[in-house]
Design an enzyme around this catalytic site. Structure first.
Site, PDB file in Angstrom:
ATOM      1  N   HIS A  65     -10.033  -5.643  -2.819  1.00 50.50           N
ATOM      2  CA  HIS A  65      -8.683  -5.845  -2.282  1.00 50.50           C
ATOM      3  C   HIS A  65      -8.771  -6.130  -0.795  1.00 50.50           C
ATOM      4  O   HIS A  65      -9.636  -5.615  -0.089  1.00 50.50           O
ATOM      5  CB  HIS A  65      -7.779  -4.637  -2.542  1.00 50.50           C
ATOM      6  CG  HIS A  65      -8.360  -3.321  -2.125  1.00 50.50           C
ATOM      7  ND1 HIS A  65      -9.299  -2.666  -2.871  1.00 50.50           N
ATOM      8  CD2 HIS A  65      -8.152  -2.563  -1.027  1.00 50.50           C
ATOM      9  CE1 HIS A  65      -9.638  -1.540  -2.263  1.00 50.50           C
ATOM     10  NE2 HIS A  65      -8.967  -1.454  -1.138  1.00 50.50           N
ATOM     11  N   HIS A  68      -6.619  -5.806   2.703  1.00 45.96           N
ATOM     12  CA  HIS A  68      -5.466  -5.182   3.367  1.00 45.96           C
ATOM     13  C   HIS A  68      -4.857  -6.200   4.327  1.00 45.96           C
ATOM     14  O   HIS A  68      -5.580  -6.805   5.138  1.00 45.96           O
ATOM     15  CB  HIS A  68      -5.898  -3.980   4.210  1.00 45.96           C
ATOM     16  CG  HIS A  68      -6.422  -2.803   3.448  1.00 45.96           C
ATOM     17  ND1 HIS A  68      -5.672  -1.667   3.206  1.00 45.96           N
ATOM     18  CD2 HIS A  68      -7.642  -2.573   2.896  1.00 45.96           C
ATOM     19  CE1 HIS A  68      -6.419  -0.792   2.549  1.00 45.96           C
ATOM     20  NE2 HIS A  68      -7.617  -1.309   2.342  1.00 45.96           N
ATOM     21  N   GLU A  86     -12.235   3.528  -1.223  1.00 48.19           N
ATOM     22  CA  GLU A  86     -11.503   4.437  -2.115  1.00 48.19           C
ATOM     23  C   GLU A  86     -11.336   3.851  -3.516  1.00 48.19           C
ATOM     24  O   GLU A  86     -11.594   4.537  -4.500  1.00 48.19           O
ATOM     25  CB  GLU A  86     -10.129   4.727  -1.477  1.00 48.19           C
ATOM     26  CG  GLU A  86      -9.276   5.720  -2.218  1.00 48.19           C
ATOM     27  CD  GLU A  86      -7.869   5.815  -1.608  1.00 48.19           C
ATOM     28  OE1 GLU A  86      -7.720   5.665  -0.369  1.00 48.19           O
ATOM     29  OE2 GLU A  86      -6.922   6.017  -2.378  1.00 48.19           O
ATOM     30  N   ASP A 145       0.854  -1.183   0.000  1.00 48.59           N
ATOM     31  CA  ASP A 145       0.000   0.000   0.000  1.00 48.59           C
ATOM     32  C   ASP A 145       0.892   1.237   0.000  1.00 48.59           C
ATOM     33  O   ASP A 145       1.862   1.306   0.758  1.00 48.59           O
ATOM     34  CB  ASP A 145      -0.908  -0.018   1.247  1.00 48.59           C
ATOM     35  CG  ASP A 145      -2.011   1.015   1.166  1.00 48.59           C
ATOM     36  OD1 ASP A 145      -1.706   2.213   0.955  1.00 48.59           O
ATOM     37  OD2 ASP A 145      -3.188   0.647   1.317  1.00 48.59           O
ATOM     38  N   ILE A 146       0.567   2.202  -0.851  1.00 46.11           N
ATOM     39  CA  ILE A 146       1.415   3.387  -1.016  1.00 46.11           C
ATOM     40  C   ILE A 146       1.286   4.344   0.176  1.00 46.11           C
ATOM     41  O   ILE A 146       2.150   5.185   0.387  1.00 46.11           O
ATOM     42  CB  ILE A 146       1.107   4.091  -2.363  1.00 46.11           C
ATOM     43  CG1 ILE A 146       2.320   4.846  -2.872  1.00 46.11           C
ATOM     44  CG2 ILE A 146      -0.119   4.960  -2.282  1.00 46.11           C
ATOM     45  CD1 ILE A 146       3.486   3.992  -3.269  1.00 46.11           C
TER      46      ILE A 146
HETATM   47  P1  5GP Z   1      -9.834   1.327   0.377  1.00 45.76           P
HETATM   48  O1  5GP Z   1     -10.419   1.325  -1.030  1.00 45.76           O
HETATM   49  O2  5GP Z   1      -9.599  -0.057   0.906  1.00 45.76           O
HETATM   50  O3  5GP Z   1     -10.667   2.169   1.323  1.00 45.76           O
HETATM   51  O4  5GP Z   1      -8.421   2.038   0.305  1.00 45.76           O
HETATM   52  C1  5GP Z   1      -7.586   1.883  -0.821  1.00 45.76           C
HETATM   53  C2  5GP Z   1      -6.139   1.683  -0.385  1.00 45.76           C
HETATM   54  O5  5GP Z   1      -5.373   1.637  -1.573  1.00 45.76           O
HETATM   55  C3  5GP Z   1      -5.587   2.818   0.483  1.00 45.76           C
HETATM   56  O6  5GP Z   1      -4.984   2.259   1.636  1.00 45.76           O
HETATM   57  C4  5GP Z   1      -4.581   3.511  -0.432  1.00 45.76           C
HETATM   58  O7  5GP Z   1      -3.439   3.981   0.259  1.00 45.76           O
HETATM   59  C5  5GP Z   1      -4.213   2.431  -1.433  1.00 45.76           C
HETATM   60  N1  5GP Z   1      -3.910   2.955  -2.761  1.00 45.76           N
HETATM   61  C6  5GP Z   1      -4.674   3.815  -3.482  1.00 45.76           C
HETATM   62  N2  5GP Z   1      -4.106   4.074  -4.675  1.00 45.76           N
HETATM   63  C7  5GP Z   1      -2.961   3.354  -4.703  1.00 45.76           C
HETATM   64  C8  5GP Z   1      -1.941   3.200  -5.687  1.00 45.76           C
HETATM   65  O8  5GP Z   1      -1.952   3.786  -6.770  1.00 45.76           O
HETATM   66  N3  5GP Z   1      -0.900   2.383  -5.372  1.00 45.76           N
HETATM   67  C9  5GP Z   1      -0.841   1.715  -4.179  1.00 45.76           C
HETATM   68  N4  5GP Z   1       0.219   0.916  -3.977  1.00 45.76           N
HETATM   69  N5  5GP Z   1      -1.784   1.836  -3.228  1.00 45.76           N
HETATM   70  C10 5GP Z   1      -2.835   2.646  -3.491  1.00 45.76           C
END
Ligand code: 5GP
Length: 134
Positions: free
Chosen positions: A94, A96, A89, A29-30
């Site tokens: 996915h 975590h 987001e 995760d970035i």
């Molecule tokens: P969620 O959709 O589970 O709420 O959050 C999405 C997760 O993906 C976040 O923790 C965010 O930091 C990570 N994320 C979003 N865009 C990117 C990306 O382009 N590259 C990576 N490696 N992680 C990402």
């Protein structure tokens, strides 16, 4: 229009890869909650809600995540690896995987770590090395 995670799995957008097979991809995760915070995705199914996945994709994703979690646990000092599914987001299923030393480590409201490219690369390499041993 492919999701950003499909583009990552296809190599169109760079990522710190942790593990991969035909069906699934794992990368750092970035904006990590902890060093080694990893995302695990199905490569060929983008559905944004994990419980919409067909059983075979869902179970395969869980089995892959389990193996990746074992590699993270071996590579990153932690008590255990925590699991979370949010999807608030990015609309591509996915999981975590977050190295935990306390309950607070899985608080998504806390400030994320700012790691250098070298740090990301080193963590990914050490998890990859452990994954290869499994
Ligand atoms: P969620 O959709 O589970 O709420 O959050 C999405 C997760 O993906 C976040 O923790 C965010 O930091 C990570 N994320 C979003 N865009 C990117 C990306 O382009 N590259 C990576 N490696 N992680 C990402």
């Amino acid at each position: 229009m492919p999701t950003i995670f499909t583009r990552i799995a296809n190599g169109e957008i760079p990522s710190y890869k942790v593990a991969e097979n035909e069906e699934y991809y794992a990368f750092l995760d970035i904006n990590p909650l902890a060093k080694g915070h990893t995302l695990v995705i199905p490569k060929h199914v983008e559905d944004d809600y994990i419980f919409h996945l067909d059983d075979d994709v869902y179970l395969g994703l869980c089995a892959f995540a389990k193996k990746v979690a074992q590699a993270i646990k071996a590579a990153v000092p932690c008590k255990r690896v925590g699991v979370a599914v949010l999807g608030m987001e990015v609309p591509h299923t996915h999981i975590h995987l977050v190295p935990l030393n306390s309950e607070a480590d899985l608080d998504f409201r806390k400030e994320k770590l700012a790691l250098s490219a070298d740090e990301f690369a080193a963590i990914a390499a050490s998890i990859r090395e452990e994954y290869e041993k499994l």
